[in-house]
Motif scaffolding. Structure first.
Motif, PDB file in Angstrom:
ATOM      1  N   VAL A  14      -2.240  -4.360  -5.083  1.00 55.48           N
ATOM      2  CA  VAL A  14      -2.127  -4.182  -3.623  1.00 55.48           C
ATOM      3  C   VAL A  14      -2.376  -5.488  -2.871  1.00 55.48           C
ATOM      4  O   VAL A  14      -1.935  -5.639  -1.737  1.00 55.48           O
ATOM      5  CB  VAL A  14      -3.073  -3.085  -3.078  1.00 55.48           C
ATOM      6  N   LEU A  15      -3.098  -6.416  -3.497  1.00 52.94           N
ATOM      7  CA  LEU A  15      -3.255  -7.751  -2.902  1.00 52.94           C
ATOM      8  C   LEU A  15      -2.429  -8.738  -3.731  1.00 52.94           C
ATOM      9  O   LEU A  15      -2.544  -8.776  -4.958  1.00 52.94           O
ATOM     10  CB  LEU A  15      -4.723  -8.190  -2.896  1.00 52.94           C
ATOM     11  N   LEU A  24      -7.984  -1.823  -6.954  1.00 49.89           N
ATOM     12  CA  LEU A  24      -7.995  -1.427  -5.543  1.00 49.89           C
ATOM     13  C   LEU A  24      -6.893  -0.399  -5.309  1.00 49.89           C
ATOM     14  O   LEU A  24      -5.770  -0.551  -5.782  1.00 49.89           O
ATOM     15  CB  LEU A  24      -7.767  -2.652  -4.645  1.00 49.89           C
ATOM     16  N   LYS A  25      -7.247   0.655  -4.554  1.00 49.42           N
ATOM     17  CA  LYS A  25      -6.309   1.769  -4.352  1.00 49.42           C
ATOM     18  C   LYS A  25      -5.389   1.527  -3.156  1.00 49.42           C
ATOM     19  O   LYS A  25      -5.814   0.984  -2.139  1.00 49.42           O
ATOM     20  CB  LYS A  25      -7.089   3.069  -4.118  1.00 49.42           C
ATOM     21  N   ARG A  26      -4.143   1.989  -3.283  1.00 47.66           N
ATOM     22  CA  ARG A  26      -3.250   1.981  -2.127  1.00 47.66           C
ATOM     23  C   ARG A  26      -3.789   2.936  -1.060  1.00 47.66           C
ATOM     24  O   ARG A  26      -4.452   3.927  -1.389  1.00 47.66           O
ATOM     25  CB  ARG A  26      -1.841   2.408  -2.564  1.00 47.66           C
ATOM     26  N   SER A  27      -3.514   2.606   0.215  1.00 41.73           N
ATOM     27  CA  SER A  27      -4.048   3.421   1.311  1.00 41.73           C
ATOM     28  C   SER A  27      -3.008   3.628   2.407  1.00 41.73           C
ATOM     29  O   SER A  27      -2.452   2.657   2.940  1.00 41.73           O
ATOM     30  CB  SER A  27      -5.274   2.724   1.916  1.00 41.73           C
ATOM     31  N   ASN A  75      -5.990  -5.630 -10.083  1.00 37.97           N
ATOM     32  CA  ASN A  75      -7.287  -4.945 -10.028  1.00 37.97           C
ATOM     33  C   ASN A  75      -7.092  -3.473  -9.702  1.00 37.97           C
ATOM     34  O   ASN A  75      -5.959  -2.993  -9.597  1.00 37.97           O
ATOM     35  CB  ASN A  75      -8.201  -5.628  -8.989  1.00 37.97           C
ATOM     36  N   ASN A 122       0.814  -1.214   0.000  1.00 41.04           N
ATOM     37  CA  ASN A 122       0.000   0.000   0.000  1.00 41.04           C
ATOM     38  C   ASN A 122       0.852   1.271   0.000  1.00 41.04           C
ATOM     39  O   ASN A 122       0.334   2.360  -0.223  1.00 41.04           O
ATOM     40  CB  ASN A 122      -0.959  -0.002   1.194  1.00 41.04           C
ATOM     41  N   THR A 170      -3.073 -10.778  -7.395  1.00 40.87           N
ATOM     42  CA  THR A 170      -4.235 -10.165  -8.049  1.00 40.87           C
ATOM     43  C   THR A 170      -3.781  -9.010  -8.945  1.00 40.87           C
ATOM     44  O   THR A 170      -2.685  -8.476  -8.790  1.00 40.87           O
ATOM     45  CB  THR A 170      -5.235  -9.577  -7.029  1.00 40.87           C
ATOM     46  N   ILE A 202      -3.648   4.562   5.315  1.00 39.14           N
ATOM     47  CA  ILE A 202      -4.201   4.044   6.581  1.00 39.14           C
ATOM     48  C   ILE A 202      -3.759   2.602   6.800  1.00 39.14           C
ATOM     49  O   ILE A 202      -3.427   2.194   7.920  1.00 39.14           O
ATOM     50  CB  ILE A 202      -5.744   4.163   6.559  1.00 39.14           C
ATOM     51  N   ILE A 203      -3.716   1.828   5.724  1.00 37.12           N
ATOM     52  CA  ILE A 203      -3.293   0.426   5.838  1.00 37.12           C
ATOM     53  C   ILE A 203      -1.785   0.340   6.113  1.00 37.12           C
ATOM     54  O   ILE A 203      -1.331  -0.514   6.878  1.00 37.12           O
ATOM     55  CB  ILE A 203      -3.717  -0.357   4.580  1.00 37.12           C
TER      56      ILE A 203
END
Lengths: 210, 210
Positions: A124-125, A132-135, A130, A115, A128, A137-138
């Motif tokens: 990010v996973l 999904l956005k980096r964060s 896709n 992330n 995978t 917070i994570i």
């Protein structure tokens, strides 16, 4: 039997250290997962989880997952040195520490790394592709979780030479890879003197040298 | 030997199902972790990870961590039924699936649950009390990760009766608890027909009934 690896990946590094410590010889092929080799045939069908490392047995069975691979190599007597423990009690202590290190350290820091850095955009996973956005917070949650773990572990290591007590085990490999991840994302670990002492001793072992 | 549990906790439920499926009899004590029993002595010192379940052996050794406890009970022949597999290959397949379910499903959904509900304020990380804030981003990431896992698993279950092939194993317990977590946070799983079919068959086993 063949092991599919991508040496720069942290999970491949864990298995590589295990192979050297346990003295296992095995045919290995590099898959460049940065270029998406794992989504191309025959690898795409071989391992539907699309990650490295994975182990193809002689009957075609595929075992993915770092620890499942290491345990299989040990239980099928491929190596000369036991790293999962000999008695049920020792095995349980090693398993407990290995899981704690993974659940509170390795896994949240791995999420933190994916992330944090642009190069993981779209991935990010693990395994995978896709949107999904980096964060941030994570990333922060991974660092917080790892710090709580390190604080607990550092106290414990005041009394013990290795993660699971007196003997070197697979849990020390997990710790070392966890500390490499922490280093990758820039976590300052100077306050954990016992952990850093163990890291130094591990890094002096042949299997841990890059 | 004594097992410390808190029956409403998902991790305790996993061990409880394991005990029943493996036919293990063991002294058990309930610790109300909602009231913070795990931070009171003697439990605070017994298990410095401050979570349930944990197992106290007769020599005082403490084993925390769900799977480490289950594996110890199996390897020390406390039960009558083997749930981790008999051959190295079967054991590796079960371990692989168990880890995939945990890493991509159980763990991110557990994080999702703790970040979703107000009752976890101050306890977003298991075994801790701190001011880390709940985050909707972590809830969403848990759901996304679990959906990718379920999509892959559902295809695979088109051919297999249980998670790790033809036989019931500890990985089916992990799946069931993962699905209970998904249900708790309101994830609609209707599209995964093979997974729901397996869930129904599992819920009909005596050990899975509440």
């Amino acid at each position: 039997m063949k092991l599919y690896q991508f040496d720069p990946a942290p999970a491949s590094r864990r298995v590589d250290i295990f192979l050297k410590e346990a003295d296992v010889s095995i045919a290995t092929e590099q898959l460049n997962v940065r270029d998406g080799d794992q989504f191309k045939e025959p690898f795409n069908s071989l391992n539907p989880f699309h990650c490295v490392p994975f182990l193809e047995l002689s009957d075609g069975t595929v075992i993915s997952e770092t620890l499942a691979i290491c345990r299989y190599l040990e239980e099928s007597n491929q190596g000369k040195i036991n790293l999962f423990g000999s008695t049920p009690k020792d095995r349980a202590s090693i398993e407990m520490w290995n899981r704690r290190l993974e659940i509170d350290g390795y896994i949240p820091l791995m999420a933190g790394m994916r992330n944090k850095f642009e190069r993981f955009d779209g991935k990010v996973l693990a395994g995978t592709r896709n949107d999904l956005k980096r964060s941030d917070i994570i990333v922060k949650r991974g660092e917080d979780s790892a710090r709580i773990l390190f604080e607990r572990l550092d106290k414990y290591l005041d009394k013990y030479l290795f993660v699971a007590g007196k003997e070197f085990s697979v849990a020390d490999i997990t710790l070392f890879s966890t500390l490499e991840l922490a280093n990758n994302i820039g976590l300052n670990l100077d306050e954990y003197v016992n952990i850093l002492d163990l890291k130094t001793r591990l890094s002096e072992r042949d299997a841990f040298k890059k």
